[in-house]
Design a protein around this motif. Structure first.
Motif, mmCIF file in Angstrom:
data_model
loop_
_atom_site.group_PDB
_atom_site.id
_atom_site.type_symbol
_atom_site.label_atom_id
_atom_site.label_comp_id
_atom_site.label_asym_id
_atom_site.label_seq_id
_atom_site.Cartn_x
_atom_site.Cartn_y
_atom_site.Cartn_z
ATOM 1 N N ALA A 93 46.193 39.551 41.131
ATOM 2 C CA ALA A 93 44.846 40.018 41.119
ATOM 3 C C ALA A 93 43.979 39.429 42.396
ATOM 4 O O ALA A 93 44.132 38.355 42.479
ATOM 5 N N THR A 95 39.868 39.921 44.079
ATOM 6 C CA THR A 95 38.632 40.562 43.936
ATOM 7 C C THR A 95 37.505 39.964 45.088
ATOM 8 O O THR A 95 37.960 38.963 45.741
ATOM 9 N N VAL A 127 38.698 44.402 49.860
ATOM 10 C CA VAL A 127 39.633 44.310 48.735
ATOM 11 C C VAL A 127 41.077 44.602 49.161
ATOM 12 O O VAL A 127 42.069 44.021 48.809
ATOM 13 N N PRO A 175 42.751 36.887 34.867
ATOM 14 C CA PRO A 175 41.972 37.067 36.180
ATOM 15 C C PRO A 175 40.304 36.709 35.685
ATOM 16 O O PRO A 175 39.588 36.671 36.630
ATOM 17 N N ILE A 180 37.058 38.255 37.225
ATOM 18 C CA ILE A 180 37.302 39.654 36.805
ATOM 19 C C ILE A 180 37.333 40.079 35.530
ATOM 20 O O ILE A 180 37.852 39.325 34.610
ATOM 21 N N MET A 188 38.222 47.508 35.992
ATOM 22 C CA MET A 188 37.832 46.195 36.350
ATOM 23 C C MET A 188 36.417 45.840 36.865
ATOM 24 O O MET A 188 36.104 46.777 37.420
ATOM 25 N N LYS A 192 35.310 46.142 42.684
ATOM 26 C CA LYS A 192 36.399 46.047 44.119
ATOM 27 C C LYS A 192 37.190 44.829 43.639
ATOM 28 O O LYS A 192 37.090 43.740 44.329
ATOM 29 N N SER A 193 38.011 45.347 42.999
ATOM 30 C CA SER A 193 39.064 44.317 42.334
ATOM 31 C C SER A 193 40.528 45.267 42.418
ATOM 32 O O SER A 193 40.405 46.304 42.038
ATOM 33 N N THR A 195 44.698 44.601 40.924
ATOM 34 C CA THR A 195 45.824 44.074 40.255
ATOM 35 C C THR A 195 47.084 44.696 40.806
ATOM 36 O O THR A 195 47.038 45.989 40.986
#
Length: 202
Positions: A93, A95, A127, A175, A180, A188, A192-193, A195
């Motif tokens: 993950a 972020t 990201v 996360p 997150i 999420m 702007k993350s 996985t």
């Protein structure tokens, strides 16, 4: 065992940011406008706080429809097919944190659309840079152990894997430890993350 990384060392992908905004750096804008955009891109980049969590899991079972990773079972024929020759899977993950998105919202609230658009493009591309960094990083860890990492990543919400599978990812990686959160609709926060799973062939 889940590990963490802070301050991922990535560069600003200026060309991709311009492309995301619908511009060509060399032909479509004046030098004065380019300078203004570049300064805003650099300001936005300083607000990114790239963090990541990752772990490696043995593939316990893959019957073509369901795949067992750690304590969780993921349902996706496409995912199973991609991982058919993999004995291990890396999961990560990443972020950029919340500061950039909060600033983007401030720009939207004050109708500063020019800045908001640039900040959004920077967040999206940084990201992605973080995800690319993690992909390469995990490959370097796997290589000395005789593993060959797949070039393609896979994430919940992609192809036939339900976004609901994100809940299982969160159980495996937690996360939340890098800021997150998961919304009730499995999106999420911060936005702007990313996985992703990366298969490892041995």
């Amino acid at each position: 065992m889940v590990s963490q990384l802070f301050s991922l060392p990535v560069n600003i992908p200026f060309k991709r940011i311009y492309n995301r905004m619908g511009h060509r750096i060399s032909t479509e804008i004046s030098a004065e406008m380019k300078d203004k955009i570049d300064r805003t891109i650099n300001d936005a980049f300083t607000m990114c706080e790239l963090k990541a969590r990752y772990d490696f899991f043995d593939v316990k079972n893959n019957d073509g429809k369901n795949i067992s990773i750690g304590t969780e079972i993921f349902v996706s024929e496409s995912f199973c097919d991609l991982m058919k020759n993999c004995s291990k899977i890396a999961l990560f993950a990443v972020t950029i944190g919340s500061k950039l998105m909060e600033k983007r919202q401030n720009f939207l609230d004050t109708s500063e659309i020019f800045n908001a658009v640039i900040y959004d493009a920077v967040g999206s591309e940084i990201v992605e840079e973080g995800a690319e960094y993690m992909h390469c990083f995990l490959g370097k860890i796997a290589a000395p152990k005789g593993g060959s990492i797949l070039k393609k990543r896979f994430s919940p919400g992609y192809s036939d894997m339900s976004l609901e599978m994100q809940k299982k990812v969160f159980k495996l990686l937690n996360p939340e430890a890098i800021g997150i959160q998961l919304s009730p609709s499995c999106l999420m926060i911060p936005e702007k993350s990313i996985t992703a799973f990366v298969g490892i062939e041995s």
